[in-house]
Design a protein around this motif. Structure first.
Motif, PDB file in Angstrom:
ATOM      1  N   THR A   1       0.843  -1.199   0.000  1.00 58.59           N
ATOM      2  CA  THR A   1       0.000   0.000   0.000  1.00 58.59           C
ATOM      3  C   THR A   1       0.880   1.252   0.000  1.00 58.59           C
ATOM      4  OG1 THR A   1      -0.088  -0.015   2.408  1.00 58.59           O
ATOM      5  CG2 THR A   1      -1.882  -1.129   1.243  1.00 58.59           C
ATOM      6  N   VAL A   2       0.260   2.357  -0.393  1.00 59.34           N
ATOM      7  CA  VAL A   2       0.992   3.631  -0.419  1.00 59.34           C
ATOM      8  C   VAL A   2       0.323   4.656   0.497  1.00 59.34           C
ATOM      9  CG1 VAL A   2       2.028   3.374  -2.709  1.00 59.34           C
ATOM     10  CG2 VAL A   2      -0.302   4.302  -2.506  1.00 59.34           C
ATOM     11  N   ARG A   3       1.123   5.668   0.875  1.00 58.80           N
ATOM     12  CA  ARG A   3       0.655   6.682   1.822  1.00 58.80           C
ATOM     13  C   ARG A   3      -0.202   7.738   1.131  1.00 58.80           C
ATOM     14  NH1 ARG A   3       2.049   7.282   7.266  1.00 58.80           N
ATOM     15  NH2 ARG A   3       0.291   5.861   7.113  1.00 58.80           N
ATOM     16  N   ALA A   4      -1.298   7.279   0.610  1.00 59.15           N
ATOM     17  CA  ALA A   4      -2.226   8.165  -0.082  1.00 59.15           C
ATOM     18  C   ALA A   4      -3.348   8.566   0.851  1.00 59.15           C
ATOM     19  CB  ALA A   4      -2.814   7.445  -1.292  1.00 59.15           C
ATOM     20  N   MET A   5      -3.986   9.675   0.550  1.00 60.33           N
ATOM     21  CA  MET A   5      -5.182  10.044   1.305  1.00 60.33           C
ATOM     22  C   MET A   5      -6.177  10.711   0.371  1.00 60.33           C
ATOM     23  SD  MET A   5      -4.981  13.689   2.755  1.00 60.33           S
ATOM     24  CE  MET A   5      -4.202  15.083   2.014  1.00 60.33           C
ATOM     25  N   ASP A   6      -7.442  10.329   0.498  1.00 62.12           N
ATOM     26  CA  ASP A   6      -8.512  11.021  -0.218  1.00 62.12           C
ATOM     27  C   ASP A   6      -9.466  11.559   0.837  1.00 62.12           C
ATOM     28  OD1 ASP A   6      -7.453  10.383  -2.649  1.00 62.12           O
ATOM     29  OD2 ASP A   6      -8.953   8.881  -3.189  1.00 62.12           O
ATOM     30  N   VAL A   7      -9.851  12.814   0.695  1.00 63.10           N
ATOM     31  CA  VAL A   7     -10.847  13.379   1.605  1.00 63.10           C
ATOM     32  C   VAL A   7     -12.205  13.310   0.914  1.00 63.10           C
ATOM     33  CG1 VAL A   7     -11.548  15.400   2.945  1.00 63.10           C
ATOM     34  CG2 VAL A   7      -9.104  14.947   2.557  1.00 63.10           C
ATOM     35  N   LEU A   8     -13.127  12.609   1.549  1.00 68.34           N
ATOM     36  CA  LEU A   8     -14.470  12.440   0.990  1.00 68.34           C
ATOM     37  C   LEU A   8     -15.467  13.259   1.809  1.00 68.34           C
ATOM     38  CD1 LEU A   8     -14.425   8.510   0.768  1.00 68.34           C
ATOM     39  CD2 LEU A   8     -13.444  10.159  -0.848  1.00 68.34           C
ATOM     40  N   VAL A   9     -16.386  13.903   1.122  1.00 70.11           N
ATOM     41  CA  VAL A   9     -17.419  14.651   1.846  1.00 70.11           C
ATOM     42  C   VAL A   9     -18.799  14.177   1.377  1.00 70.11           C
ATOM     43  CG1 VAL A   9     -16.041  16.714   2.332  1.00 70.11           C
ATOM     44  CG2 VAL A   9     -17.260  16.531   0.160  1.00 70.11           C
ATOM     45  N   PRO A  10     -19.799  14.313   2.267  1.00 70.53           N
ATOM     46  CA  PRO A  10     -21.153  13.883   1.892  1.00 70.53           C
ATOM     47  C   PRO A  10     -21.629  14.592   0.624  1.00 70.53           C
ATOM     48  CG  PRO A  10     -21.051  14.433   4.233  1.00 70.53           C
ATOM     49  CD  PRO A  10     -19.744  14.830   3.648  1.00 70.53           C
ATOM     50  N   TYR A  11     -22.407  13.903  -0.177  1.00 68.23           N
ATOM     51  CA  TYR A  11     -23.056  14.431  -1.386  1.00 68.23           C
ATOM     52  C   TYR A  11     -22.119  14.716  -2.550  1.00 68.23           C
ATOM     53  CZ  TYR A  11     -26.624  14.765   2.053  1.00 68.23           C
ATOM     54  OH  TYR A  11     -27.464  14.433   3.072  1.00 68.23           O
ATOM     55  N   LEU A  12     -20.818  14.742  -2.312  1.00 69.77           N
ATOM     56  CA  LEU A  12     -19.917  15.018  -3.420  1.00 69.77           C
ATOM     57  C   LEU A  12     -18.985  13.835  -3.644  1.00 69.77           C
ATOM     58  CD1 LEU A  12     -18.852  17.229  -5.465  1.00 69.77           C
ATOM     59  CD2 LEU A  12     -16.994  17.531  -3.826  1.00 69.77           C
ATOM     60  N   GLY A  13     -18.478  13.277  -2.536  1.00 70.48           N
ATOM     61  CA  GLY A  13     -17.456  12.240  -2.667  1.00 70.48           C
ATOM     62  C   GLY A  13     -16.089  12.882  -2.532  1.00 70.48           C
ATOM     63  N   GLU A  14     -15.155  12.444  -3.362  1.00 67.25           N
ATOM     64  CA  GLU A  14     -13.781  12.930  -3.222  1.00 67.25           C
ATOM     65  C   GLU A  14     -13.682  14.415  -3.538  1.00 67.25           C
ATOM     66  OE1 GLU A  14     -10.758  10.900  -5.557  1.00 67.25           O
ATOM     67  OE2 GLU A  14      -9.569  12.733  -5.567  1.00 67.25           O
ATOM     68  N   ILE A  15     -13.098  15.161  -2.594  1.00 68.18           N
ATOM     69  CA  ILE A  15     -12.882  16.586  -2.862  1.00 68.18           C
ATOM     70  C   ILE A  15     -11.391  16.898  -2.886  1.00 68.18           C
ATOM     71  CG2 ILE A  15     -13.076  17.365  -0.445  1.00 68.18           C
ATOM     72  CD1 ILE A  15     -14.714  19.766  -1.634  1.00 68.18           C
ATOM     73  N   ILE A  16     -10.607  16.084  -2.172  1.00 64.43           N
ATOM     74  CA  ILE A  16      -9.161  16.279  -2.128  1.00 64.43           C
ATOM     75  C   ILE A  16      -8.486  14.922  -2.313  1.00 64.43           C
ATOM     76  CG2 ILE A  16      -7.227  16.723  -0.531  1.00 64.43           C
ATOM     77  CD1 ILE A  16      -8.859  18.971   0.697  1.00 64.43           C
ATOM     78  N   GLY A  17      -7.428  14.901  -3.101  1.00 63.79           N
ATOM     79  CA  GLY A  17      -6.612  13.699  -3.209  1.00 63.79           C
ATOM     80  C   GLY A  17      -5.157  14.080  -2.984  1.00 63.79           C
ATOM     81  N   GLY A  18      -4.451  13.296  -2.182  1.00 63.97           N
ATOM     82  CA  GLY A  18      -3.056  13.651  -1.934  1.00 63.97           C
ATOM     83  C   GLY A  18      -2.259  12.471  -1.435  1.00 63.97           C
ATOM     84  N   SER A  19      -1.006  12.743  -1.069  1.00 68.90           N
ATOM     85  CA  SER A  19      -0.160  11.656  -0.558  1.00 68.90           C
ATOM     86  C   SER A  19       1.126  12.210   0.030  1.00 68.90           C
ATOM     87  CB  SER A  19       0.221  10.687  -1.682  1.00 68.90           C
ATOM     88  OG  SER A  19       1.102  11.309  -2.596  1.00 68.90           O
ATOM     89  N   GLN A  20       1.788  11.333   0.779  1.00 70.63           N
ATOM     90  CA  GLN A  20       3.196  11.550   1.051  1.00 70.63           C
ATOM     91  C   GLN A  20       3.931  11.035  -0.180  1.00 70.63           C
ATOM     92  OE1 GLN A  20       4.537  10.253   4.897  1.00 70.63           O
ATOM     93  NE2 GLN A  20       6.708  10.302   4.312  1.00 70.63           N
ATOM     94  N   ARG A  21       5.003  11.730  -0.587  1.00 69.47           N
ATOM     95  CA  ARG A  21       5.699  11.362  -1.817  1.00 69.47           C
ATOM     96  C   ARG A  21       6.842  10.391  -1.498  1.00 69.47           C
ATOM     97  NH1 ARG A  21       1.259  13.804  -3.749  1.00 69.47           N
ATOM     98  NH2 ARG A  21       1.388  16.076  -3.740  1.00 69.47           N
ATOM     99  N   GLU A  22       7.166   9.547  -2.468  1.00 75.10           N
ATOM    100  CA  GLU A  22       8.298   8.631  -2.257  1.00 75.10           C
ATOM    101  C   GLU A  22       9.582   9.456  -2.236  1.00 75.10           C
ATOM    102  OE1 GLU A  22      10.052   6.201  -0.917  1.00 75.10           O
ATOM    103  OE2 GLU A  22       8.407   4.963  -1.699  1.00 75.10           O
ATOM    104  N   ASP A  23      10.339   9.372  -1.130  1.00 70.95           N
ATOM    105  CA  ASP A  23      11.568  10.157  -1.037  1.00 70.95           C
ATOM    106  C   ASP A  23      12.810   9.269  -1.083  1.00 70.95           C
ATOM    107  OD1 ASP A  23      10.753   9.094   1.399  1.00 70.95           O
ATOM    108  OD2 ASP A  23      11.742  10.651   2.578  1.00 70.95           O
ATOM    109  N   ASP A  24      12.603   7.955  -1.258  1.00 74.04           N
ATOM    110  CA  ASP A  24      13.724   7.032  -1.332  1.00 74.04           C
ATOM    111  C   ASP A  24      14.069   6.764  -2.799  1.00 74.04           C
ATOM    112  OD1 ASP A  24      15.135   4.547   0.373  1.00 74.04           O
ATOM    113  OD2 ASP A  24      14.667   4.077  -1.724  1.00 74.04           O
ATOM    114  N   LEU A  25      15.295   7.054  -3.174  1.00 71.91           N
ATOM    115  CA  LEU A  25      15.716   6.983  -4.579  1.00 71.91           C
ATOM    116  C   LEU A  25      15.474   5.606  -5.196  1.00 71.91           C
ATOM    117  CD1 LEU A  25      17.081   8.364  -7.004  1.00 71.91           C
ATOM    118  CD2 LEU A  25      19.282   7.620  -6.066  1.00 71.91           C
ATOM    119  N   GLU A  26      15.912   4.569  -4.502  1.00 75.88           N
ATOM    120  CA  GLU A  26      15.809   3.230  -5.102  1.00 75.88           C
ATOM    121  C   GLU A  26      14.357   2.792  -5.259  1.00 75.88           C
ATOM    122  OE1 GLU A  26      18.254   1.833  -6.648  1.00 75.88           O
ATOM    123  OE2 GLU A  26      19.447   3.561  -5.967  1.00 75.88           O
TER     124      GLU A  26
END
Ligand code: ATP
Ligand code: MG
Length: 467
Positions: A377-402
């Motif tokens: 799994t990945v460190r993603a987050m979606d913010v869902l609100v009533p009547y609309l669903g997803e309003i924000i999508g985001g994540s922590q970014r991969e900071d490891d080169l390999e």
């Protein structure tokens, strides 16, 4: 009479009592005119607020009868007179005109905006005039409130506003849906059926309109620590939905030294701030939306402000959906994206408030999201609100080169094309996070409007780009 910023009072200020008892000048467009034997009333609107100012011409008004006759619905005019308290009227103040003239005539019966309520479909065909209606004036002012609140919010938290490019040579997520930008003579090439030779194109390689400013924002976050972009975004969405535009505006903050928890905290505070700004700074327009567009809207937003944001993982979300006993069109299962029916169940029925879903399977999220120790799994987050669903999508970014290199390969992308993105992980890499909020989705949600085409001044959608 001459236009001057000093002497002209905006109607929103006049209605609040600015210039009461004094001689003031106002400008605007006639909404309606009523006449009786001795007195004529003109409702004048200048777009500064929903309400119009009542201008009164009584029996001893010096304004000529034929001038009054020209004050038809849609005409532009100016008026000067004393702003006085309105005796028992619907409004607190009114203007007794001592001078007035029509600036630009409009013939009331040919004016496309009649007093009856027009359909939003019809108004889309006259987008050059719809801004003069109550609904579209209110939308324009709400957009202004929300965009100023956005800048204020991020400035308060020490973010820098970043202008990310509109033309890009990289496809942010390898997701497709791109508009290509070219100066190649396409007609000629099509006629000759030749191969495209990009060395002859403007950038000497394929270029596109941006689908997101995120990757550029990451560059600046890894130097200024906190930045945000608020710019136009383009997606060749070949579908006719009420949630997709081909050109829309997106707000994308990006923070260095910030993990998923910090990201969620900023997203939640930002969303609350936006709702508060709408309710406080656009209260007249919000009351209109509540009354005429979506009854119950204000209660829902107040409820959201009072609610806790529930935080669950994707795994918990899938389990809750499977346990729900509900008949969904799409059966919830591990590895499948949440559909809007699922989002509605979670926000409207199960948790009765906003829900933040985190830790999605890596297969259904973009390559740049940080891999969890489980490797699945990945460190993603979606913010869902009533009547609309997803309003924000985001994540922590991969900071490891390999790990990032591996994810780029797995996604079938070309490492070479991302050399600069990989460099950020080679030199002074840092945990960083960010999210994107679609501005029109937000405006649609806060206004209760049904169709995203009606919350942007000039909508661009498949087969439609007018004005
Ligand atoms: P969807 O699944 O609804 O197409 P998405 O997953 O493609 O959305 P993202 O790539 O996460 O969306 O984009 C970030 C935000 O931009 C979304 O949360 C949404 O608010 C907004 N957005 C995305 N596509 C559009 C569009 N075509 N028109 C308007 N807003 C959009
Ligand atoms: Mg999409």
């Amino acid at each position: 009479m001459q236009f001057s910023f000093e002497t002209t009072v905006r109607i929103v200020d006049a209605l609040a009592g600015k210039g009461l008892g004094e001689e003031i000048a106002v400008h605007g467009w006639v909404r309606t005119r009523r006449s009786s034997k001795s007195v004529t009333f003109v409702e004048l609107n200048d777009g500064s607020c929903m309400s119009s100012l009542q201008i009164i011409f009584d029996a001893d008004s010096p304004v000529a009868a034929d001038e009054l006759e020209r004050m038809q619905t849609g005409a532009s005019m100016e008026a000067r007179g004393t702003l006085s308290e309105s005796p028992g009227g619907r409004q607190s103040v009114e203007l007794r005109a001592t001078e007035a003239r029509v600036i630009g005539e409009a013939s009331a019966d040919r004016y496309p905006l009649q007093k009856k309520r027009h359909s939003f479909e019809y108004l889309r065909e006259i987008a050059h005039l719809r801004a003069r209606t109550n609904t579209f004036g209110a939308i324009a002012r709400l957009r202004n409130t929300l965009s100023m609140a956005t800048h204020r919010f991020f400035q308060d938290y020490g973010f820098y506003s970043l202008h990310s490019p509109i033309i890009t040579a990289s496809d942010a997520e390898g997701a497709g849906e791109l508009f290509q930008v070219t100066t190649l003579p396409l007609d000629e090439l099509a006629a000759a059926e030749t191969q495209l030779d990009y060395s002859r194109d403007f950038f000497a390689k394929p270029a596109y309109l941006t689908v997101s400013g995120q990757l550029n924002a990451e560059i600046y976050a890894c130097a200024l620590e906190r930045v945000y972009t608020f710019g136009p975004t383009f997606r060749a969405e070949n579908s006719n939905t009420t949630r997709h535009l081909a050109e829309f505006w997106m707000i994308e903050p990006e923070m260095a030294f910030c993990d998923l928890d910090g990201n969620i905290e900023i997203a939640e505070r930002y969303l609350r701030r936006l709702i508060e700004a709408a309710l406080r700074e656009s209260s007249e327009d919000m009351q209109f939306f509540d009354k005429r567009i979506r009854p119950g809207l204000l209660n829902e937003l107040e409820h959201l402000l009072a609610s806790d944001f529930t935080r669950i993982t994707y795994r918990e979300a899938i389990e809750a959906l499977q346990r729900s006993g509900k008949e969904f069109e799409f059966t919830p299962s591990w590895g499948a994206d949440l559909q809007s029916e699922h989002e509605r169940y979670l926000t409207e029925e199960l948790y009765n408030g906003p829900v933040i879903v985190t830790d999605y399977p890596k297969e259904i999220k973009a390559f740049y999201m940080k891999l969890n120790p489980d490797g699945e799994t990945v460190r993603a987050m979606d913010v869902l609100v009533p009547y609309l669903g997803e309003i924000i999508g985001g994540s922590q970014r991969e900071d490891d080169l390999e790990l990032l290199k591996r994810r780029i390969d797995e996604a079938g992308l070309d490492r070479e094309a991302y050399w600069w993105y990989l460099d950020l992980r080679r030199f002074g890499t840092v945990p960083h996070s960010g999210f994107g909020l679609g501005f029109e989705r937000l405006v649609r949600y806060l206004s209760g409007m049904q169709n995203i085409r009606d919350v942007i001044p000039f909508p661009r959608t498949v087969r439609s780009a007018e004005f």
